[in-house]
Structure formats: structure tokens, C-alpha cells
Design a protein around this motif. Structure first.
Motif, PDB file in Angstrom:
ATOM      1  N   GLY B  20      63.738  67.216  29.874  1.00  0.00           N
ATOM      2  CA  GLY B  20      63.677  67.765  28.526  1.00  0.00           C
ATOM      3  C   GLY B  20      64.227  69.162  28.488  1.00  0.00           C
ATOM      4  O   GLY B  20      64.637  69.732  29.501  1.00  0.00           O
ATOM      5  N   ALA B  21      64.215  69.740  27.266  1.00  0.00           N
ATOM      6  CA  ALA B  21      64.918  70.997  27.058  1.00  0.00           C
ATOM      7  C   ALA B  21      64.234  72.161  27.758  1.00  0.00           C
ATOM      8  O   ALA B  21      64.885  73.099  28.183  1.00  0.00           O
ATOM      9  N   ASP B  22      62.930  72.105  27.874  1.00  0.00           N
ATOM     10  CA  ASP B  22      62.222  73.219  28.486  1.00  0.00           C
ATOM     11  C   ASP B  22      61.339  72.728  29.621  1.00  0.00           C
ATOM     12  O   ASP B  22      60.142  72.522  29.441  1.00  0.00           O
ATOM     13  N   PRO B  23      61.935  72.509  30.803  1.00  0.00           N
ATOM     14  CA  PRO B  23      61.156  71.978  31.926  1.00  0.00           C
ATOM     15  C   PRO B  23      60.014  72.897  32.328  1.00  0.00           C
ATOM     16  O   PRO B  23      59.026  72.453  32.899  1.00  0.00           O
ATOM     17  N   VAL B  24      60.152  74.195  32.019  1.00  0.00           N
ATOM     18  CA  VAL B  24      59.110  75.149  32.408  1.00  0.00           C
ATOM     19  C   VAL B  24      57.781  74.771  31.769  1.00  0.00           C
ATOM     20  O   VAL B  24      56.746  74.650  32.427  1.00  0.00           O
ATOM     21  N   GLU B  25      57.821  74.558  30.450  1.00  0.00           N
ATOM     22  CA  GLU B  25      56.605  74.174  29.747  1.00  0.00           C
ATOM     23  C   GLU B  25      56.053  72.862  30.307  1.00  0.00           C
ATOM     24  O   GLU B  25      54.847  72.715  30.499  1.00  0.00           O
ATOM     25  N   ASP B  26      56.968  71.931  30.603  1.00  0.00           N
ATOM     26  CA  ASP B  26      56.530  70.622  31.082  1.00  0.00           C
ATOM     27  C   ASP B  26      55.819  70.714  32.429  1.00  0.00           C
ATOM     28  O   ASP B  26      54.779  70.094  32.624  1.00  0.00           O
ATOM     29  N   VAL B  27      56.396  71.463  33.385  1.00  0.00           N
ATOM     30  CA  VAL B  27      55.746  71.498  34.707  1.00  0.00           C
ATOM     31  C   VAL B  27      54.417  72.256  34.632  1.00  0.00           C
ATOM     32  O   VAL B  27      53.460  71.902  35.330  1.00  0.00           O
ATOM     33  N   ILE B  28      54.340  73.257  33.773  1.00  0.00           N
ATOM     34  CA  ILE B  28      53.072  73.983  33.646  1.00  0.00           C
ATOM     35  C   ILE B  28      51.987  73.065  33.067  1.00  0.00           C
ATOM     36  O   ILE B  28      50.872  72.983  33.583  1.00  0.00           O
ATOM     37  N   HIS B  29      52.333  72.338  32.000  1.00  0.00           N
ATOM     38  CA  HIS B  29      51.338  71.458  31.389  1.00  0.00           C
ATOM     39  C   HIS B  29      50.939  70.322  32.333  1.00  0.00           C
ATOM     40  O   HIS B  29      49.775  69.991  32.459  1.00  0.00           O
ATOM     41  N   PHE B  30      51.944  69.739  32.982  1.00  0.00           N
ATOM     42  CA  PHE B  30      51.668  68.584  33.837  1.00  0.00           C
ATOM     43  C   PHE B  30      50.709  68.955  34.968  1.00  0.00           C
ATOM     44  O   PHE B  30      49.738  68.242  35.231  1.00  0.00           O
ATOM     45  N   THR B  31      50.980  70.077  35.639  1.00  0.00           N
ATOM     46  CA  THR B  31      50.124  70.446  36.763  1.00  0.00           C
ATOM     47  C   THR B  31      48.753  70.907  36.281  1.00  0.00           C
ATOM     48  O   THR B  31      47.743  70.644  36.931  1.00  0.00           O
ATOM     49  N   GLY B  32      48.716  71.560  35.116  1.00  0.00           N
ATOM     50  CA  GLY B  32      47.435  72.032  34.590  1.00  0.00           C
ATOM     51  C   GLY B  32      46.521  70.872  34.228  1.00  0.00           C
ATOM     52  O   GLY B  32      45.366  70.809  34.665  1.00  0.00           O
ATOM     53  N   ILE B  33      47.060  69.944  33.453  1.00  0.00           N
ATOM     54  CA  ILE B  33      46.230  68.821  33.026  1.00  0.00           C
ATOM     55  C   ILE B  33      45.914  67.921  34.227  1.00  0.00           C
ATOM     56  O   ILE B  33      44.829  67.335  34.318  1.00  0.00           O
ATOM     57  N   GLY B  34      46.836  67.850  35.184  1.00  0.00           N
ATOM     58  CA  GLY B  34      46.608  67.075  36.409  1.00  0.00           C
ATOM     59  C   GLY B  34      45.432  67.635  37.200  1.00  0.00           C
ATOM     60  O   GLY B  34      44.573  66.890  37.676  1.00  0.00           O
ATOM     61  N   ALA B  35      45.387  68.959  37.331  1.00  0.00           N
ATOM     62  CA  ALA B  35      44.288  69.598  38.053  1.00  0.00           C
ATOM     63  C   ALA B  35      42.954  69.295  37.376  1.00  0.00           C
ATOM     64  O   ALA B  35      41.953  68.984  38.032  1.00  0.00           O
ATOM     65  N   PHE B  36      42.953  69.353  36.036  1.00  0.00           N
ATOM     66  CA  PHE B  36      41.728  69.103  35.269  1.00  0.00           C
ATOM     67  C   PHE B  36      41.287  67.649  35.449  1.00  0.00           C
ATOM     68  O   PHE B  36      40.112  67.355  35.724  1.00  0.00           O
ATOM     69  N   ASN B  37      42.244  66.726  35.323  1.00  0.00           N
ATOM     70  CA  ASN B  37      41.919  65.302  35.512  1.00  0.00           C
ATOM     71  C   ASN B  37      41.285  65.067  36.871  1.00  0.00           C
ATOM     72  O   ASN B  37      40.262  64.384  36.996  1.00  0.00           O
ATOM     73  N   LEU B  38      41.915  65.623  37.911  1.00  0.00           N
ATOM     74  CA  LEU B  38      41.425  65.378  39.278  1.00  0.00           C
ATOM     75  C   LEU B  38      40.043  65.988  39.483  1.00  0.00           C
ATOM     76  O   LEU B  38      39.186  65.397  40.144  1.00  0.00           O
ATOM     77  N   LEU B  39      39.828  67.160  38.874  1.00  0.00           N
ATOM     78  CA  LEU B  39      38.507  67.789  39.032  1.00  0.00           C
ATOM     79  C   LEU B  39      37.430  66.944  38.353  1.00  0.00           C
ATOM     80  O   LEU B  39      36.336  66.756  38.893  1.00  0.00           O
TER      81      LEU B  39
END
Lengths: 273, 183
Positions: B20-39
Motif C-alpha cells: 500500500g501507499a504508506d507501508p510505515v503505518e501498516d507495519v506499525i499497526h500490524f505489529t502493535g495489534i499483533g502484540a496485543f492479540n498475542l498478549l
């Protein structure tokens, strides 16, 4: 299904344009969903023809433009503008359209016309976010925006009916949207059906939602931070993936200070953010 | 492995400009929500193991917790490397000035201390203190809920669902938590 437009081309820009594919796939248009990719995905069925844009309120000659009028009533030109989102990213976009001043002059505003109020189409059948809190992010619809009359008449203030030489894609605010390049992107209201000249300052959507975060003026200002993030710099989205070194300093009035700062002389821009 | 592969795929897509156009936002959201899910998953393991008497499940807790920390660490590194692009002054200013980032950082420090002390030898050495420290995960999950809730512009539905899940998981431990306050 985007149509090619006839227009006067802009002179070469010194800035690198944001690629068309990024301009049309990274959008804040909550009527179609709150993620940046949602509008592209959910707006493809959006039908913009027929369309009606009415210019009314404190004017001597109110009128309405139909779909074809949007492209024919005023001579079209191209303007390459920087777009600075309040979320601290930016793009450089070649818009096609005409000055808002041309439109307003045609309606002959009277002396009570101190502000201009804009309104987006309200059609929950086509814009699923408008009657779903989950999709539309809890924003009160229809989306409304406003400018002071002198801001609206400024030569930079632009009504866009296209980008990259063709009509606007739905996700970018087809068929007609506002572009105010020295203000944060949320001022540049999309898919407009109503422009009303009014005597009193009109409500604006994001200000109504969180007035400590989004002011009526919303002029780009690196010295006034959003309460939750810095506005001193921005990421310019052009080419390049994750490793693009694209953080640049944000300029007062998004770099258009020469053309617009006189309008705010004597105003405390910290208070009037 | 199941938690590691998505992370690898994410960066592959992001580096090659396919995100997508702004991969920065995507990788930040993906890892953030991933950490929350795993916790949240790690906090779900104990109640399930107790209820259905599946003791072996407890062995997976540490790994899930470590993955949660890994995602959270990448979340921070993404912010540092791609959002503020190693502007250290801006990085520290944002951590201090922005409450939602401050609480996120606090949660990450808690997760870091849990990750480091998850090594068996250290755990043995710590004795009773270990459990006390690892109860810090309850505070971390609350801080992360707040971090998520504060970070959004107006779309609070998703954060609220997460807050509800966190509160539910804590409510399963209400007896334990009550006991601390009595002492």
C-alpha cells in the motif's frame, strides 16, 4: 471509468509528485471506512452521475450545477499542490479544477456572506459509513466544512474535479471536492453537494468531534502540535517502500505563507488553531 | 513459528513496496495489534487450562508471551526507524510528551522485564519474587488497552472491543487481584 479531462496544464513542479497509484489508494474518506485502503475498496460502486451541487444562502443569484456542468461551466486548469494531512503525512498531487472564487462570484454574494459552509452528499445506501458506527468511525454525517469568505475567495482555494488529468476517482471525492492547500487535509471536503454562504461561522465535522484537537482554521502550523503528536515534521509519500527516507520539516501554512499569511495578521494562531 | 511467519511476510511485502501507499503505518499497526492479540492469548491460556484441566497448555504460555514481546519490540522499532526515522530528539520528545506513547512505552518496559526473567535459570534464582514481577502482565494489558484507545482519531469501536477483552480476562482473576489489595 475515469474520463480524460481538457484543461490547461500546470508548469513543471519542482517537487516530486506522489505516484497516482498511491494518491488513489491511501485515502481518509470515513464514509467508506476508516482504514486508508477502505475507500478504494468500498467506493467503486459509488454513482456520481447524476449529481447536483447547489450554491445558495446569502447570494443574489443562487444556482445549481449538474454533473456535466462541473466540467463545463468553468475553464479547467491543473494545479500541483502539496497536501498535508493532520496525521503528519503529505503528498504532492496534480489536481484539475477551477478556483472556488469563480464559483462564488457567479452567485453574487451579498454583504451578509461572511463564511462559506460546505456539505458532503448524505446517502447511507452508497456511503455505508454514514449509518454504521463501526464502518464510519463514529463521525456525525453528513460531513461538513467551512471557510471564512476571504479564505474561500483566495486564489489558491480550488474546486477539484480531477487528478492526474482524469476525473476524480470515487475514493478521492468524486465528482467534486475542495482543495485548500495551506490547511490540513480534513478541511478539503469531498463529494460536495452544497455550498452555502452564511453570516455566522458554520460547524465543521472534526471540530465538532474533538474541538481541542481540530480547530476551525486548521492552518498547517509546525509550531502548534496536535495534542497527541508533533506537527513539526511530516512524512512525504512519494516513491519508495518502507525504507524511503521521507521525513521533512513541515512549513508554516504548508509553504503557502506568502499567498495566505496576510489573512491571519493579528490573529493568535495558537488560539485559532 | 506460526507467530513468526506473518512478521517475516510483513517486512517482505513492505520492503518491496507491495504494502500500500504508506507501508510505515501498516507495519506499525500490524505489529502493535499483533502484540496485543498475542498478549491476550497468553492471558487466556491459564483460565482454559484450569477449566478443562489441560495442564500441558501452560507450557505454551512462555512462548506466546515472548512472541508478544517480540511484536511489541518491533512495534517500537518500526516507530523509531520508519516513522521518526532515527530523529532521536523527536523520538524521545514523543515518548515523553504524548501520553498514549508514554503508557505504551511503560507497557513495553514491563514486557521487557518479563521476557528477560523468563529464562529458566533466572526464574529459579528469583524464587517468590518471580511471580510478583510476572503479575505485572495485568498492569501491562491495561496500559496497552489505554495506549490503543488513545491512539485512534475517532474510530473507537475496535479499541473498545479490545478493552472489553482485556477486562474480561482480568475479571477471571478477580479473586487473585482482590487478594493483593487486602494485603
Amino acid at each position: 471509468q475515469r474520463q480524460a479531462l481538457k484543461y490547461v496544464q500546470a508548469s513543471e513542479s519542482s517537487q516530486i509528485l506522489t505516484p497516482e497509484a498511491k494518491v488513489t489508494s491511501h485515502n481518509n474518506f470515513y464514509e467508506f471506512g476508516t482504514n486508508k485502503g477502505d475507500p478504494l475498496e468500498n467506493a467503486q460502486e459509488f454513482n456520481v452521475n447524476p449529481w447536483q451541487l447547489s450554491i445558495s444562502g446569502e447570494v443574489d443569484k443562487p444556482f445549481t450545477l449538474g454533473y456535466d456542468d462541473l466540467f463545463k461551466r468553468f475553464p479547467l486548469e491543473e494545479r500541483i499542490y502539496r497536501l498535508r494531512c493532520v496525521e503528519a503525512w503529505s503528498m504532492v498531487i496534480p489536481w484539475v479544477g477551477f478556483g472556488l472564487a469563480e464559483l462564488i462570484k457567479k452567485a453574487a454574494p451579498n454583504s451578509r456572506a461572511k463564511y462559506v459552509a460546505f456539505e458532503t452528499l448524505y446517502d447511507p445506501k452508497q456511503m455505508p459509513g454514514q449509518d454504521s458506527r463501526r464502518i464510519g468511525g463514529g463521525v456525525e454525517y453528513p460531513y461538513v466544512e467551512g471557510l471564512r469568505i476571504d479564505e474561500a475567495m483566495n486564489p489558491l482555494t480550488f474546486m477539484s474535479v480531477g487528478l492526474y488529468g482524469k476525473t476524480l476517482p470515487a475514493q478521492n471525492g468524486a465528482p467534486i471536492r475542495l482543495v485548500v492547500p495551506w490547511k490540513y487535509g480534513f478541511k478539503s471536503i469531498k463529494s460536495i453537494v452544497g455550498i452555502k454562504l452564511v453570516e455566522h461561522k458554520p460547524p465543521t465535522t472534526w471540530n465538532r468531534l474533538a474541538d481541542n484537537e481540530y480547530g476551525f482554521y486548521a492552518n498547517v502550523n509546525p509550531e502548534v502540535d496536535h495534542p497527541r503528536w508533533s506537527q513539526a515534521s511530516e512524512r512525504r509519500i512519494t516513491t519508495g517502500g518502507l525504507f524511503a527516507r521521507n521525513r521533512i520539516a513541515t512549513l508554516p501554512f504548508n509553504g503557502y505563507g506568502e499567498e495566505v499569511s496576510a489573512m491571519y495578521k493579528g490573529m493568535d494562531l495558537r488560539k485559532n488553531y | 513459528m506460526m507467530a513468526f511467519l506473518p512478521l517475516l511476510a510483513l517486512y517482505l511485502l513492505a520492503f518491496t513496496e507491495q504494502l500500500g501507499a504508506d507501508p510505515v503505518e501498516d507495519v506499525i499497526h500490524f505489529t502493535g495489534i499483533g502484540a496485543f492479540n498475542l498478549l491476550l492469548i497468553s492471558l487466556l491460556i491459564t483460565p482454559i487450562a484450569k477449566k478443562y484441566r489441560q495442564g500441558y497448555l501452560l507450557q505454551t504460555r512462555r512462548l506466546v508471551g515472548l512472541y508478544s514481546f517480540t511484536y511489541a519490540l518491533f512495534h517500537l522499532l518500526n516507530f523509531l526507524a520508519f516513522e521518526v526515522q532515527f530523529d532521536l530528539a523527536l523520538f524521545f520528545d514523543e515518548i515523553i510528551d504524548r501520553p498514549y506513547i508514554t503508557v505504551g512505552m511503560a507497557a513495553l518496559i514491563i514486557l521487557l522485564s518479563l521476557a528477560v526473567t523468563s529464562i529458566t535459570a533466572i526464574r529459579r534464582k528469583m524464587g517468590k519474587k518471580w511471580q510478583k514481577l510476572h503479575n505485572g502482565v495485568y498492569l501491562a494489558v491495561l496500559l496497552i488497552s489505554l495506549h490503543f484507545f488513545w491512539s485512534v482519531k475517532s474510530d473507537i469501536v475496535e479499541p473498545l472491543i479490545y478493552v472489553a477483552m482485556a477486562v474480561f480476562l482480568l475479571s477471571l482473576r478477580k479473586d487473585k487481584i482482590k487478594r493483593w489489595f487486602k494485603r
